[in-house]
Design a protein around this motif. Structure first.
Motif, PDB file in Angstrom:
ATOM      1  N   SER A  35     -26.439 -34.390 -15.552  1.00 53.68           N
ATOM      2  CA  SER A  35     -26.541 -34.397 -17.006  1.00 53.68           C
ATOM      3  C   SER A  35     -27.815 -33.700 -17.473  1.00 53.68           C
ATOM      4  O   SER A  35     -27.796 -32.914 -18.428  1.00 53.68           O
ATOM      5  CB  SER A  35     -26.498 -35.841 -17.523  1.00 53.68           C
ATOM      6  OG  SER A  35     -26.575 -35.868 -18.927  1.00 53.68           O
ATOM      7  N   PHE A  39     -24.839 -30.269 -16.919  1.00 51.46           N
ATOM      8  CA  PHE A  39     -23.473 -30.481 -16.435  1.00 51.46           C
ATOM      9  C   PHE A  39     -23.016 -31.861 -16.906  1.00 51.46           C
ATOM     10  O   PHE A  39     -22.723 -32.756 -16.095  1.00 51.46           O
ATOM     11  CB  PHE A  39     -23.435 -30.377 -14.910  1.00 51.46           C
ATOM     12  CG  PHE A  39     -23.670 -28.983 -14.383  1.00 51.46           C
ATOM     13  CD1 PHE A  39     -22.602 -28.197 -13.945  1.00 51.46           C
ATOM     14  CD2 PHE A  39     -24.938 -28.442 -14.331  1.00 51.46           C
ATOM     15  CE1 PHE A  39     -22.806 -26.924 -13.459  1.00 51.46           C
ATOM     16  CE2 PHE A  39     -25.163 -27.167 -13.840  1.00 51.46           C
ATOM     17  CZ  PHE A  39     -24.089 -26.392 -13.415  1.00 51.46           C
ATOM     18  N   VAL A  40     -22.936 -32.018 -18.198  1.00 51.93           N
ATOM     19  CA  VAL A  40     -22.667 -33.326 -18.802  1.00 51.93           C
ATOM     20  C   VAL A  40     -21.253 -33.804 -18.498  1.00 51.93           C
ATOM     21  O   VAL A  40     -21.032 -34.989 -18.198  1.00 51.93           O
ATOM     22  CB  VAL A  40     -22.898 -33.271 -20.322  1.00 51.93           C
ATOM     23  CG1 VAL A  40     -22.571 -34.626 -20.956  1.00 51.93           C
ATOM     24  CG2 VAL A  40     -24.338 -32.875 -20.632  1.00 51.93           C
ATOM     25  N   SER A  41     -20.285 -32.912 -18.546  1.00 51.32           N
ATOM     26  CA  SER A  41     -18.889 -33.306 -18.334  1.00 51.32           C
ATOM     27  C   SER A  41     -18.665 -33.884 -16.946  1.00 51.32           C
ATOM     28  O   SER A  41     -18.023 -34.928 -16.781  1.00 51.32           O
ATOM     29  CB  SER A  41     -17.965 -32.108 -18.566  1.00 51.32           C
ATOM     30  OG  SER A  41     -18.035 -31.656 -19.899  1.00 51.32           O
ATOM     31  N   ASP A  67     -20.102 -27.147 -18.244  1.00 52.36           N
ATOM     32  CA  ASP A  67     -19.403 -27.728 -19.392  1.00 52.36           C
ATOM     33  C   ASP A  67     -18.459 -26.733 -20.046  1.00 52.36           C
ATOM     34  O   ASP A  67     -17.405 -27.112 -20.575  1.00 52.36           O
ATOM     35  CB  ASP A  67     -20.422 -28.228 -20.410  1.00 52.36           C
ATOM     36  CG  ASP A  67     -21.134 -29.483 -19.937  1.00 52.36           C
ATOM     37  OD1 ASP A  67     -20.684 -30.076 -18.932  1.00 52.36           O
ATOM     38  OD2 ASP A  67     -22.143 -29.870 -20.556  1.00 52.36           O
ATOM     39  N   THR A  68     -18.840 -25.440 -20.029  1.00 51.31           N
ATOM     40  CA  THR A  68     -17.992 -24.421 -20.657  1.00 51.31           C
ATOM     41  C   THR A  68     -16.610 -24.360 -19.999  1.00 51.31           C
ATOM     42  O   THR A  68     -15.605 -24.106 -20.665  1.00 51.31           O
ATOM     43  CB  THR A  68     -18.650 -23.036 -20.561  1.00 51.31           C
ATOM     44  OG1 THR A  68     -19.021 -22.770 -19.191  1.00 51.31           O
ATOM     45  CG2 THR A  68     -19.912 -22.974 -21.417  1.00 51.31           C
TER      46      THR A  68
END
Length: 328
Positions: A35, A39-41, A67-68
């Motif tokens: 996070s 790379f939160v997802s 995340d994209t």
């Protein structure tokens, strides 16, 4: 011949301890670091499936898309997510050492990632997707790498007819690894290449590897939770050449790295078998401390139990026959 994708950590008792399994705190620490690096997802995904991961493997490698990629593809399926998790620990050194075309198992049953890193390229590539050169998180049991996008489930392996980017692994198992791979035992080769190399630190211990063929592994084992016991029971902590095996008496027992599992040597009609399995390629590889024998099958899971039960049943039958004879 089909290339097997099966292998799991062999943690030799004299080299590494199994007393430090993954914990939920470890997975959550990795999620926090992901996070913090944007790379939160995947971080949120880890938090949700932490308990599930811990119940499936004692070591894990995770490949995290940015995340994209989550935004572009929408909510990924469970199958796609499992395709990004490996039921074993792979250091960056191990990833770099793999030959072009090597198969690596994932937590998605019967699906593997393919090494697509050319020998001349410094960037690690799996399924034609670039992998970060250094992990975001690595504690020796759990390691997390960043990747540029999701792996494609429909990726087709390179045509191995044009396989020309083999690496020479400079480690104690290097020659044995290449010998195994060239004779249809790539699963055991991959196993030695990735795991023992990392734990041995260049040191050699006496051992004999009874290597099942790739085809045997693919048909006999269908879930990665079976891998640890499989590989432990295929290796004996002593050097046993073919001449040594032939000289052993019928019924000789040999220890393995699987606790409580014993190898039984039997001889009948001139045929030598080990736990009921014939040696197809004796002395496939041998040096002063290592011997590799090729097998056509995998040692049975309950060989020791079934053998003991058979002996007990035979003694019971003999006892009953004795009683009958006495009565007569």
């Amino acid at each position: 011949m089909a290339s097997s994708t099966l292998f799991i950590s062999l943690i030799l008792l004299s080299l590494f301890s199994l007393s430090s399994p993954l914990t939920s705190e470890t997975v959550l620490d990795a999620a926090e670091i992901l996070s913090n690096n944007g790379f939160v997802s995947m971080a949120l995904t880890l938090e949700l499936i932490a308990d599930s991961l811990l119940s499936q493997s004692n070591s894990i490698t995770i490949f995290s898309p940015p995340d994209t990629s989550f935004v572009q593809s929408g909510q990924p399926s469970l199958s796609l997510l499992r395709f990004h998790f490996l039921p074993l620990y792979l250091s960056s050194g191990s990833l770099r050492s793999f030959a072009f075309g090597t198969k690596i198992p994932t937590m998605l049953p019967s699906q593997s990632l393919t090494v697509t890193t050319p020998q001349s390229d410094s960037v690690i590539s799996l399924n034609r997707v670039k992998v970060s050169s250094s992990p975001f998180y690595d504690d020796g049991l759990l390691v997390v790498y960043g990747i540029e996008k999701f792996f494609d489930l429909k990726f087709h392996s390179p045509n191995m007819k044009f396989r020309c980017d083999l690496l020479t692994i400079r480690n104690p198992f290097g020659e044995a690894i290449e010998t195994l791979r060239s004779h249809g035992y790539s699963s055991m080769a991959l196993f030695l290449e990735s795991q023992i190399l990392g734990f041995s630190n260049g040191q050699s211990s006496m051992m004999t590897v009874f290597a099942p063929s790739d085809d045997a592994l693919e048909t006999r084992v269908d879930k990665f939770t079976d891998y640890p016991s499989l590989y432990f029971r295929q290796i004996s902590p002593c050097r046993i050449s073919w001449n040594d095996l032939v000289d052993l008496e019928d019924g000789t027992e040999l220890s393995t790295y699987s606790e409580g599992y014993t190898i039984y040597v039997t001889k009948s009609s001139g045929m030598l078998r080990i736990n009921g399995v014939a040696v197809f390629y004796p002395n496939m590889y041998l040096n002063e401390w290592l011997v590799v024998h090729g097998l056509l099958d995998v040692f049975p899971v309950a060989e020791r139990i079934s053998t003991v039960e058979s002996d007990s049943e035979m003694r019971s039958n003999n006892h009953e026959m004795s009683i009958i004879d006495h009565n007569l």
